[in-house]
Design a protein around this motif. Structure first.
Motif, mmCIF file in Angstrom:
data_model
loop_
_atom_site.group_PDB
_atom_site.id
_atom_site.type_symbol
_atom_site.label_atom_id
_atom_site.label_comp_id
_atom_site.label_asym_id
_atom_site.label_seq_id
_atom_site.Cartn_x
_atom_site.Cartn_y
_atom_site.Cartn_z
ATOM 1 N N GLU A 147 -7.843 -15.400 6.213
ATOM 2 C CA GLU A 147 -6.469 -15.605 7.005
ATOM 3 C C GLU A 147 -5.652 -14.476 7.528
ATOM 4 O O GLU A 147 -5.217 -14.187 8.778
ATOM 5 N N LEU A 148 -5.667 -13.301 6.776
ATOM 6 C CA LEU A 148 -4.897 -12.185 6.940
ATOM 7 C C LEU A 148 -5.808 -11.189 8.219
ATOM 8 O O LEU A 148 -5.226 -10.894 9.150
ATOM 9 N N LEU A 149 -7.231 -11.365 8.162
ATOM 10 C CA LEU A 149 -7.848 -11.035 8.902
ATOM 11 C C LEU A 149 -8.078 -11.345 10.327
ATOM 12 O O LEU A 149 -7.882 -11.032 11.506
ATOM 13 N N ARG A 150 -7.916 -12.964 10.323
ATOM 14 C CA ARG A 150 -7.809 -13.615 11.397
ATOM 15 C C ARG A 150 -6.501 -13.380 12.232
ATOM 16 O O ARG A 150 -6.540 -13.408 13.411
ATOM 17 N N ARG A 151 -5.477 -13.298 11.370
ATOM 18 C CA ARG A 151 -4.222 -12.822 12.124
ATOM 19 C C ARG A 151 -4.134 -11.512 12.358
ATOM 20 O O ARG A 151 -2.943 -11.101 13.236
ATOM 21 N N GLY A 152 -4.773 -10.537 12.294
ATOM 22 C CA GLY A 152 -4.951 -9.287 13.130
ATOM 23 C C GLY A 152 -4.262 -8.180 11.986
ATOM 24 O O GLY A 152 -3.969 -7.308 12.454
ATOM 25 N N PHE A 196 -1.895 -8.906 -3.194
ATOM 26 C CA PHE A 196 -1.966 -8.615 -1.913
ATOM 27 C C PHE A 196 -3.145 -7.444 -1.639
ATOM 28 O O PHE A 196 -4.050 -7.880 -0.724
ATOM 29 N N TRP A 197 -3.113 -6.419 -2.310
ATOM 30 C CA TRP A 197 -4.005 -5.463 -2.164
ATOM 31 C C TRP A 197 -5.384 -5.893 -2.465
ATOM 32 O O TRP A 197 -6.347 -5.635 -1.836
ATOM 33 N N VAL A 198 -5.362 -6.505 -3.758
ATOM 34 C CA VAL A 198 -6.762 -6.656 -3.969
ATOM 35 C C VAL A 198 -7.413 -7.730 -2.936
ATOM 36 O O VAL A 198 -8.626 -7.683 -2.492
ATOM 37 N N ALA A 199 -6.610 -8.742 -2.535
ATOM 38 C CA ALA A 199 -7.319 -9.597 -1.235
ATOM 39 C C ALA A 199 -7.494 -9.117 -0.203
ATOM 40 O O ALA A 199 -8.331 -9.506 0.615
ATOM 41 N N PHE A 200 -6.530 -8.183 0.105
ATOM 42 C CA PHE A 200 -6.644 -7.482 1.528
ATOM 43 C C PHE A 200 -7.911 -6.783 1.680
ATOM 44 O O PHE A 200 -8.504 -6.575 2.598
ATOM 45 N N PHE A 201 -7.931 -5.615 0.887
ATOM 46 C CA PHE A 201 -8.830 -4.333 0.853
ATOM 47 C C PHE A 201 -10.358 -4.954 0.569
ATOM 48 O O PHE A 201 -11.052 -3.990 0.398
ATOM 49 N N GLY A 202 -10.475 -6.049 0.425
ATOM 50 C CA GLY A 202 -11.942 -6.663 0.042
ATOM 51 C C GLY A 202 -12.786 -6.454 1.179
ATOM 52 O O GLY A 202 -13.992 -6.320 1.023
ATOM 53 N N VAL A 203 -12.535 -6.587 2.418
ATOM 54 C CA VAL A 203 -13.327 -6.612 3.326
ATOM 55 C C VAL A 203 -12.540 -5.754 4.500
ATOM 56 O O VAL A 203 -11.252 -5.252 4.453
ATOM 57 N N ALA A 204 -13.320 -5.239 5.554
ATOM 58 C CA ALA A 204 -12.684 -4.516 6.462
ATOM 59 C C ALA A 204 -11.935 -5.020 7.794
ATOM 60 O O ALA A 204 -12.090 -6.367 7.948
ATOM 61 N N THR A 205 -10.918 -4.732 8.286
ATOM 62 C CA THR A 205 -10.199 -5.300 9.222
ATOM 63 C C THR A 205 -10.549 -4.957 10.593
ATOM 64 O O THR A 205 -10.596 -3.739 10.911
ATOM 65 N N LEU A 206 -10.785 -5.984 11.548
ATOM 66 C CA LEU A 206 -11.605 -5.683 12.631
ATOM 67 C C LEU A 206 -10.736 -5.992 14.041
ATOM 68 O O LEU A 206 -10.332 -5.263 14.974
ATOM 69 N N PHE A 207 -10.155 -7.357 14.058
ATOM 70 C CA PHE A 207 -9.469 -7.757 15.326
ATOM 71 C C PHE A 207 -8.106 -7.710 15.022
ATOM 72 O O PHE A 207 -7.450 -8.390 14.406
ATOM 73 N N ALA A 208 -7.076 -7.020 15.706
ATOM 74 C CA ALA A 208 -5.955 -6.919 15.770
ATOM 75 C C ALA A 208 -5.192 -7.745 16.630
ATOM 76 O O ALA A 208 -5.190 -7.654 17.906
ATOM 77 N N GLN A 209 -4.457 -8.739 15.974
ATOM 78 C CA GLN A 209 -3.650 -9.474 16.846
ATOM 79 C C GLN A 209 -1.999 -9.448 16.873
ATOM 80 O O GLN A 209 -1.205 -9.961 17.391
ATOM 81 N N GLY A 210 -1.674 -9.071 15.494
ATOM 82 C CA GLY A 210 -0.274 -8.512 15.388
ATOM 83 C C GLY A 210 0.619 -9.553 14.378
ATOM 84 O O GLY A 210 0.762 -10.555 14.490
ATOM 85 N N MET A 211 1.019 -8.900 13.315
ATOM 86 C CA MET A 211 1.731 -9.605 12.169
ATOM 87 C C MET A 211 2.681 -8.574 11.751
ATOM 88 O O MET A 211 2.309 -7.296 11.472
ATOM 89 N N SER A 212 4.122 -8.546 11.542
ATOM 90 C CA SER A 212 5.175 -7.498 11.115
ATOM 91 C C SER A 212 4.887 -7.434 9.541
ATOM 92 O O SER A 212 4.055 -8.304 9.123
ATOM 93 N N ASP A 213 5.164 -6.136 8.998
ATOM 94 C CA ASP A 213 5.116 -5.918 7.752
ATOM 95 C C ASP A 213 5.947 -7.063 6.958
ATOM 96 O O ASP A 213 5.195 -7.575 5.657
ATOM 97 N N ALA A 214 6.889 -7.628 7.142
ATOM 98 C CA ALA A 214 7.477 -8.647 6.469
ATOM 99 C C ALA A 214 6.803 -10.078 6.644
ATOM 100 O O ALA A 214 7.001 -10.590 5.617
ATOM 101 N N GLN A 215 6.386 -10.125 7.699
ATOM 102 C CA GLN A 215 5.635 -11.341 7.777
ATOM 103 C C GLN A 215 4.114 -11.421 6.857
ATOM 104 O O GLN A 215 3.658 -12.337 6.213
ATOM 105 N N VAL A 216 3.674 -10.359 6.551
ATOM 106 C CA VAL A 216 2.358 -9.987 5.679
ATOM 107 C C VAL A 216 2.869 -10.433 4.269
ATOM 108 O O VAL A 216 2.232 -11.328 3.671
#
Length: 808
Positions: free
Chosen positions: A48-53, A8-28
């Motif tokens: 997909e994680l960036l699109r979901r905010g 998850f960390w490798v996949a997520f921190f590859g790009v910047a997060t810009l648009f926040a739409q809301g997902m709970s920690d458990a949902q991530v």
């Protein structure tokens, strides 16, 4: 879980997060888990994680939570709960210190134990007995002091004296085994049972209390226990945590084993020895406790006892159709019958005549087929594996009958049921709809192929056809007459309560069908009742273009006129049409500035607005006739056209088509009318024809004009006769920067819309709304957002570095 979060960390921190739409920690976490299982790449997961905010702050929060939980559980995740949970009996500080030390030892040892050993031990019958929280074998502190309990240093004794003399002495036995009694001196109690100590004290206290001894004593004396001492015992051999333990003096062997975490994956439960003063005083078999509930061997421990657990002698696996398939520890004298008893016996679908045993001989494997008669004599060896099979999926004595018979199903093939005729009799005979000319007997041959034997049931029952002997697995099919032909129905359409399809019956008439359909509706025409009949001639050899025959009748007083003796035939269709003279009321609503507002029924077809206004008493002097509005509900045809328009718009997505958002999809729409011209010219095209459900609203005069849209300050101002568009735009502060000046339009109170031109002074009327549309502008990223993106990327790089160190 560590690998999952690392991904998850490798996949997520590859790009910047810009648009926040809301997902709970458990949902991530759940999304990453499911995406990994589905085989998605890191790039797909990140997108997909960036699109979901999912934001950078949320990712850092999850990281901190993971680090915290990891630090808490590290080193204890492999330790069984029962090894960490200790007895609740309150003891001295030294005992509590030993408890903590024991727990540390358990943790260190369990960390070095491989997971596969722990799982394997759980599969051995009885090994989890000393690992359960709810079964700790702790001694009860609420029991009366047992008379065979032996006193020792550290025990607190309470000596009560009552009667002619009364006194209470409470003392702890010294390390030398004595208590100090005033007037007597040291009294030695070490090694005595409670019963022996009471007899001994009676003689000693008689020295200072005269009424205690004699034939008729006047005083009594009794010794009981207060605080109980702790004892030190040693647990050696194949246990989870061997060592020295301090336990309550009431503790037994089973409690000591629980404290040591139970036996390990090679420890024996069948021979647990208790050694006292160099001699074996007990040899416990835990299976006796589990299988018979016998705890006679669970002896009470004493100071310095040794508990020795040796490795098992024989471990045998049993699998298949038994109630507890698992590993069992066996003694050399135990047999197949013994392990079957330990496993709870066979299941209901087991083959019980024999079992299969695989044995490792030291060089290769051997297979034994142990018959039922040898279960009690065939001894087992270490490494044996027993397999119990299921019964065959076939019947030994089954025959079956299906179809037009009163009790279809399976029957036993025996002396009472051995022929087809006897089987029919056993099934309580044939139904009335049974087809007697031919029955079929499906028979299974020895090579498992099938053959069909035709049987004349009519001849069989009359005695003219020989009875057929039955064989195992025979199936007799007796067809119903209704099964051999198409289901016969009749249909009724039109003005009846429940039109539809009904089952055909012989001698059914039109009246019968009408009654079954719930009777005629009020709108039904009693003339022109039509019946269409199929053309059928199974012997015809010529083509015919005729499709059906039609019969027409009238109905009077519920009876068919001219159809006497006319009966329906299968698949006839009856049509009850609507009377042309039947009309139901159609209402319209008039409200606003009329003399008598309310609901009115239309008196005739094509009745116009001026007619209904006249029936309402005309308009009031305050009415603004020019602004009257007509609302109309969609008809079924209009709804179909609307659905077609929406479907075309959706199919043309991305092409030159009308947007769905711009389509009016409401059931009610506005009809633009000119009531002033309609009243001035009755019967003209301005005089709109009213329809059912129409709502006509005649407003009072409004002398304001509303300006909205792409203007500097949307506003509502007073109407000024003769003023042009420029005047009203100035009243709203002028055009906005994105205004389409040439596309301005006006919406009138009566629902009509008109394009505005700057020099058209008559286009603006009282109560209207001027709308200025705006241009479409593509959204661009601001300078602050661009700079923020760079800052976010830099901070994320630091987080990535910390993640790499975390997962090393």
């Amino acid at each position: 879980m560590k690998k999952l979060l690392a991904l998850f960390w490798v996949a997520f921190f590859g790009v910047a997060t810009l648009f926040a739409q809301g997902m709970s920690d458990a949902q991530v976490i759940e999304y990453v888990k499911n995406a990994q299982a589905a085989g998605k790449s890191q790039k797909e997961m990140t997108t997909e994680l960036l699109r979901r905010g999912v934001t950078q702050e949320q990712a850092l929060r999850i990281k901190k939570q993971y680090e915290k939980s990891n630090s808490v559980t590290e080193g204890t995740e492999n330790v069984p709960t029962q090894l960490r949970k200790r007895s609740g009996i309150e003891i001295q500080q030294s005992y509590e210190a030993a408890e903590i030390q024991d727990q540390k030892t358990v943790i260190d040892v369990e960390k070095d134990t491989e997971d596969r050993d722990y799982v394997a031990s759980n599969k051995i019958f009885g090994h989890d007995l000393f690992r359960r929280q709810n079964l700790s074998f702790e001694p009860s502190v609420n029991l009366a002091t047992p008379e065979n309990y032996r006193l020792g240093p550290g025990d607190e004794v309470i000596i009560d004296i009552w009667g002619a003399s009364e006194n209470t002495i409470r003392q702890q036995i010294s390390p030398e085994g004595n208590i100090q009694v005033s007037g007597i001196g040291p009294v030695h109690l070490n090694g005595m049972t409670i019963k022996e100590a009471n007899s001994y004290l009676q003689g000693e206290f008689a020295k200072i209390y005269a009424g205690i001894s004699g034939e008729q004593p006047t005083s009594q004396i009794k010794l009981t226990l207060g605080d109980i001492r702790t004892i030190q015992i040693n647990i050696m051999g194949e246990v989870a945590v061997p060592g020295t333990y301090r336990l309550s003096a009431f503790s037994t062997v089973f409690h000591a084993l629980y404290r040591a975490g139970g036996v390990n994956n090679i420890g024996s439960l069948r021979s647990i020895r208790v050694v006292r003063a160099g001699k074996t005083i007990a040899d416990l078999d835990v299976y006796q406790l589990i299988m018979s509930g016998k705890m006679t061997d669970d002896i009470r421990l004493q100071e310095g006892d040794f508990i020795m657990v040796k490795p098992y002698e024989a471990l045998v696996q049993i699998e298949g159709k038994v109630k507890r398939p698992m590993f069992y520890e066996m003694k050399p004298t135990e047999t197949v019958a013994t392990i079957l008893e330990y496993a709870g016996g066979f299941t209901g679908d087991a083959y019980k005549k024999a079992v299969r045993l695989i044995r490792k001989t030291g060089r290769e494997h051997q297979v034994f087929n142990v018959d039922e008669m040898d279960y009690s004599v065939f001894r087992l060896e270490d490494g044996d594996m027993i397999t119990t099979d299921a019964v065959l999926d076939r019947f030994e004595n089954k025959v079956e009958v299906r179809g037009a018979i009163y009790r279809p199903g399976l029957y036993q093939l025996n002396n009472e049921v051995s022929t087809v005729k006897e089987l029919i009799k056993k099934a309580e005979g044939l139904r009335g709809d049974a087809f007697l000319n031919r029955a079929l007997l499906d028979r299974e041959r020895e090579d498992l192929s099938h053959e069909v034997i035709a049987i004349d049931l009519q001849g069989l029952l009359n005695g003219t056809f020989a009875d057929v002997p039955l064989q195992r697995n025979d199936i007799l099919y007796i067809s119903s007459i209704s099964d051999l032909k198409q289901e016969e129905t009749v249909s009724i359409h039109g003005e009846v309560a429940s039109p539809g399809i009904f089952r055909y019956s012989d001698n059914m008439t039109i009246e019968d069908l009408v009654v079954q359909a719930g009777g005629l509706r009020e709108a039904a025409a009693t003339t022109m009742v039509s019946i269409t009949r199929r053309i059928k001639n199974p012997r015809s050899t010529e083509f015919s273009s005729e499709l059906s025959k039609v019969y027409t009748f009238d109905i009077k007083d519920g009876l068919v006129v001219g159809g006497e003796g006319f009966n329906l035939q299968p698949y006839d269709e009856v049509y009850i049409r609507k009377s042309p003279a039947y009309k139901r009321q159609q209402n319209v609503v008039i409200s606003g500035e009329v003399l008598f507002d309310g609901t009115y029924a239309l008196l005739k077809k094509n009745e116009r607005i001026s007619d209904v206004i006249s029936r309402a008493g005309g308009v009031t002097p305050d009415a603004y006739v020019k602004g009257a509005r007509l609302l109309r509900r969609m008809t079924e045809e209009e709804r179909r056209r609307q659905a077609d328009a929406i479907r075309m718009a959706r199919s043309s997505e991305g092409k030159d088509s009308i947007s769905i958002e711009k389509l009016n999809i409401s059931d009610v729409y506005t009809v633009g009318i000119r009531l002033d011209l309609a009243l001035a010219n009755p019967g003209s095209d301005y005089d709109v024809v009213m329809k059912e459900g129409d709502m006509l609203y005649v407003p009072e005069y409004i002398n304001t004009v509303k300006i909205s849209g792409a203007v500097m300050y949307p506003n509502t101002v007073s109407y000024k006769q003769g003023a042009n568009l420029k005047y009203y735009i100035n009243q709203a502060g002028g055009y906005g920067n994105m205004a389409k000046k040439r596309k301005a339009y006006v919406v009138y109170m009566n629902g009509t819309v008109s394009r505005l031109k700057s020099n058209n002074r008559k286009a603006i009327e009282p109560g209207c709304e001027i709308i200025v549309p705006s241009k479409e502008v593509k959204k661009r990223m601001s300078t602050a957002e661009i700079l923020g993106l760079g800052t976010t990327t830099a901070s994320l790089a630091a987080v990535v570095a910390s993640m790499v160190n975390l997962f090393k």
